[in-house]
Design a protein around this motif. Structure first.
Motif, PDB file in Angstrom:
ATOM      1  N   ASP A   8       0.825  -1.214   0.000  1.00  0.00           N
ATOM      2  CA  ASP A   8       0.000   0.000   0.000  1.00  0.00           C
ATOM      3  C   ASP A   8       0.856   1.258   0.000  1.00  0.00           C
ATOM      4  O   ASP A   8       0.433   2.297  -0.515  1.00  0.00           O
ATOM      5  CB  ASP A   8      -0.922   0.014   1.230  1.00  0.00           C
ATOM      6  N   ASP A   9       2.054   1.146   0.589  1.00  0.00           N
ATOM      7  CA  ASP A   9       2.932   2.318   0.688  1.00  0.00           C
ATOM      8  C   ASP A   9       4.138   2.201  -0.236  1.00  0.00           C
ATOM      9  O   ASP A   9       5.205   2.750   0.051  1.00  0.00           O
ATOM     10  CB  ASP A   9       3.404   2.498   2.130  1.00  0.00           C
ATOM     11  N   ILE A  10       4.002   1.514  -1.362  1.00  0.00           N
ATOM     12  CA  ILE A  10       5.107   1.347  -2.299  1.00  0.00           C
ATOM     13  C   ILE A  10       5.739   2.693  -2.632  1.00  0.00           C
ATOM     14  O   ILE A  10       5.055   3.691  -2.862  1.00  0.00           O
ATOM     15  CB  ILE A  10       4.625   0.632  -3.583  1.00  0.00           C
ATOM     16  N   HIS A  11       7.064   2.710  -2.637  1.00  0.00           N
ATOM     17  CA  HIS A  11       7.853   3.917  -2.894  1.00  0.00           C
ATOM     18  C   HIS A  11       8.089   4.026  -4.387  1.00  0.00           C
ATOM     19  O   HIS A  11       8.617   3.101  -5.008  1.00  0.00           O
ATOM     20  CB  HIS A  11       9.180   3.789  -2.129  1.00  0.00           C
ATOM     21  N   LEU A  12       7.722   5.177  -5.018  1.00  0.00           N
ATOM     22  CA  LEU A  12       7.766   5.300  -6.473  1.00  0.00           C
ATOM     23  C   LEU A  12       8.740   6.350  -6.994  1.00  0.00           C
ATOM     24  O   LEU A  12       9.103   6.307  -8.173  1.00  0.00           O
ATOM     25  CB  LEU A  12       6.360   5.611  -7.008  1.00  0.00           C
ATOM     26  N   ASP A  13       9.129   7.289  -6.192  1.00  0.00           N
ATOM     27  CA  ASP A  13      10.099   8.293  -6.624  1.00  0.00           C
ATOM     28  C   ASP A  13      10.666   8.981  -5.399  1.00  0.00           C
ATOM     29  O   ASP A  13      10.320   8.638  -4.261  1.00  0.00           O
ATOM     30  CB  ASP A  13       9.469   9.310  -7.601  1.00  0.00           C
ATOM     31  N   PHE A  14      11.551   9.949  -5.628  1.00  0.00           N
ATOM     32  CA  PHE A  14      12.177  10.654  -4.510  1.00  0.00           C
ATOM     33  C   PHE A  14      11.493  11.976  -4.201  1.00  0.00           C
ATOM     34  O   PHE A  14      12.011  12.791  -3.444  1.00  0.00           O
ATOM     35  CB  PHE A  14      13.666  10.888  -4.813  1.00  0.00           C
ATOM     36  N   GLY A  15      10.279  12.157  -4.778  1.00  0.00           N
ATOM     37  CA  GLY A  15       9.523  13.376  -4.526  1.00  0.00           C
ATOM     38  C   GLY A  15       8.248  13.136  -3.760  1.00  0.00           C
ATOM     39  O   GLY A  15       7.364  13.998  -3.732  1.00  0.00           O
ATOM     40  N   ILE A  29      21.671   3.055 -12.078  1.00  0.00           N
ATOM     41  CA  ILE A  29      20.614   3.612 -11.232  1.00  0.00           C
ATOM     42  C   ILE A  29      19.291   3.754 -11.981  1.00  0.00           C
ATOM     43  O   ILE A  29      18.438   4.548 -11.595  1.00  0.00           O
ATOM     44  CB  ILE A  29      21.035   4.951 -10.603  1.00  0.00           C
ATOM     45  N   ASP A  30      19.137   2.973 -13.051  1.00  0.00           N
ATOM     46  CA  ASP A  30      17.841   2.906 -13.734  1.00  0.00           C
ATOM     47  C   ASP A  30      16.851   2.186 -12.813  1.00  0.00           C
ATOM     48  O   ASP A  30      17.179   1.844 -11.669  1.00  0.00           O
ATOM     49  CB  ASP A  30      18.003   2.174 -15.067  1.00  0.00           C
ATOM     50  N   TYR A  31      15.661   1.929 -13.296  1.00  0.00           N
ATOM     51  CA  TYR A  31      14.621   1.326 -12.460  1.00  0.00           C
ATOM     52  C   TYR A  31      15.088   0.054 -11.762  1.00  0.00           C
ATOM     53  O   TYR A  31      15.780  -0.777 -12.329  1.00  0.00           O
ATOM     54  CB  TYR A  31      13.384   1.003 -13.293  1.00  0.00           C
ATOM     55  N   ARG A  32      14.704  -0.064 -10.508  1.00  0.00           N
ATOM     56  CA  ARG A  32      14.901  -1.303  -9.744  1.00  0.00           C
ATOM     57  C   ARG A  32      13.639  -1.548  -8.927  1.00  0.00           C
ATOM     58  O   ARG A  32      12.884  -0.620  -8.618  1.00  0.00           O
ATOM     59  CB  ARG A  32      16.119  -1.247  -8.834  1.00  0.00           C
ATOM     60  N   LEU A  33      13.450  -2.811  -8.638  1.00  0.00           N
ATOM     61  CA  LEU A  33      12.273  -3.256  -7.898  1.00  0.00           C
ATOM     62  C   LEU A  33      12.729  -3.984  -6.651  1.00  0.00           C
ATOM     63  O   LEU A  33      13.552  -4.894  -6.727  1.00  0.00           O
ATOM     64  CB  LEU A  33      11.424  -4.168  -8.793  1.00  0.00           C
ATOM     65  N   LEU A  34      12.196  -3.563  -5.502  1.00  0.00           N
ATOM     66  CA  LEU A  34      12.478  -4.234  -4.236  1.00  0.00           C
ATOM     67  C   LEU A  34      11.177  -4.799  -3.686  1.00  0.00           C
ATOM     68  O   LEU A  34      10.114  -4.170  -3.812  1.00  0.00           O
ATOM     69  CB  LEU A  34      13.092  -3.270  -3.217  1.00  0.00           C
ATOM     70  N   TRP A  70       4.331 -11.629   0.025  1.00  0.00           N
ATOM     71  CA  TRP A  70       5.330 -10.839  -0.679  1.00  0.00           C
ATOM     72  C   TRP A  70       4.670  -9.651  -1.366  1.00  0.00           C
ATOM     73  O   TRP A  70       3.599  -9.784  -1.968  1.00  0.00           O
ATOM     74  CB  TRP A  70       6.048 -11.687  -1.727  1.00  0.00           C
ATOM     75  N   SER A  71       5.328  -8.487  -1.256  1.00  0.00           N
ATOM     76  CA  SER A  71       4.802  -7.274  -1.885  1.00  0.00           C
ATOM     77  C   SER A  71       5.955  -6.438  -2.413  1.00  0.00           C
ATOM     78  O   SER A  71       7.056  -6.440  -1.844  1.00  0.00           O
ATOM     79  CB  SER A  71       3.994  -6.428  -0.887  1.00  0.00           C
ATOM     80  N   ILE A  72       5.690  -5.718  -3.501  1.00  0.00           N
ATOM     81  CA  ILE A  72       6.673  -4.784  -4.035  1.00  0.00           C
ATOM     82  C   ILE A  72       6.675  -3.559  -3.135  1.00  0.00           C
ATOM     83  O   ILE A  72       5.645  -2.916  -2.933  1.00  0.00           O
ATOM     84  CB  ILE A  72       6.309  -4.349  -5.474  1.00  0.00           C
ATOM     85  N   THR A  73       7.824  -3.247  -2.558  1.00  0.00           N
ATOM     86  CA  THR A  73       7.910  -2.113  -1.646  1.00  0.00           C
ATOM     87  C   THR A  73       8.524  -0.872  -2.301  1.00  0.00           C
ATOM     88  O   THR A  73       8.373   0.239  -1.790  1.00  0.00           O
ATOM     89  CB  THR A  73       8.751  -2.489  -0.423  1.00  0.00           C
ATOM     90  N   SER A  74       9.206  -1.079  -3.422  1.00  0.00           N
ATOM     91  CA  SER A  74       9.825   0.051  -4.112  1.00  0.00           C
ATOM     92  C   SER A  74       9.980  -0.265  -5.590  1.00  0.00           C
ATOM     93  O   SER A  74      10.385  -1.360  -5.960  1.00  0.00           O
ATOM     94  CB  SER A  74      11.200   0.345  -3.494  1.00  0.00           C
TER      95      SER A  74
END
Length: 231
Positions: free
Chosen positions: A83-90, A209-214, A222-226
């Motif tokens: 629910d709180d997946i991180h998508l950018d630095f803004g 430093i292109d897209y990465r998935l954590l 299991w959930s995508i967190t970033s």
């Protein structure tokens, strides 16, 4: 039959350099029977590896993700996100925002996910997983802002910015440096590990430093967190 995620890794690595059938078989078996130190799917210092096969629940999660991406099913992909997946630095975050961005014009995030699913999976120190595999590796004194991963085996290095120019070397799944990367150019000038310069096809280069998935497991799920690019 190989799981979707593992099969994507094998096919991507093999497609870069038409490997003999026996090599394909060995690479496939390495996925079916994962080990603590998995064999890379191609030659090269940073060739993709799958370390996530031994993480409980991770193979099923990755297969569901691969299938959702293949179908371009934004609902299914968003359902795999925290629910709180991180998508950018803004401050961009949240599964709903993730779905909105997936459905954005141009399909750029789908293309990014397509590429990520061919670049291996690392079991990170937090007990989760990191895609691409290289993002969780020690790249030594390489500058992450200038370093590019050469995606493929024996990728030719040309003397000039023309594919028909003389080949002066080759690189297999390793890092090169690009100080003036221009994505609209078909070829990029790069500096090799030995300090020499040459040109490599743009579509064979990917920023560290292109897209990465954590992703991580929370209460057995299991959930995508970033899902983020840049730094």
């Amino acid at each position: 039959m190989l799981p979707a995620f593992a099969l994507a890794l094998v096919l991507a690595a093999c497609s870069q350099e038409k490997a003999p059938s026996e090599d394909v078989a060995e690479q496939a078996q390495a996925v079916v029977d994962p080990t603590p130190s998995p064999t890379p799917f191609a030659k090269g210092r940073f060739a993709p590896r799958d370390e996530c096969g031994t993480l409980e629940g991770a193979p099923d999660f990755l297969n569901r993700l691969a299938e959702a991406v293949r179908l371009r099913d934004s609902n299914a992909v968003a359902a795999l996100a925290a629910d709180d997946i991180h998508l950018d630095f803004g401050g961009g975050a949240g599964a709903a925002e993730f779905k909105k961005r997936l459905n954005g014009p141009g399909g750029e995030l789908w293309k990014a996910l397509d590429t990520l699913l061919t670049l291996g999976c690392a079991a990170n120190d937090q007990g989760g997983l990191t895609i691409p595999w290289i993002f969780d590796q020690d790249i030594g004194d390489a500058d992450p802002y200038l370093s590019m991963l050469v995606m493929g085996e024996n990728e030719p290095v040309h003397e000039t910015a023309s594919r028909s120019s003389k080949e002066i070397g080759s690189v297999s799944w390793d890092l090169v440096e690009s100080a003036d990367y221009q994505p609209d150019r078909p070829m990029q000038q790069v500096k090799l590990a030995d300090g020499k310069t040459g040109y490599i096809a743009t579509d064979k280069l990917r920023s560290i430093i292109d897209y990465r998935l954590l992703a991580s497991s929370r209460n057995g799920k299991w959930s995508i967190t970033s899902f983020i690019a840049g730094d």
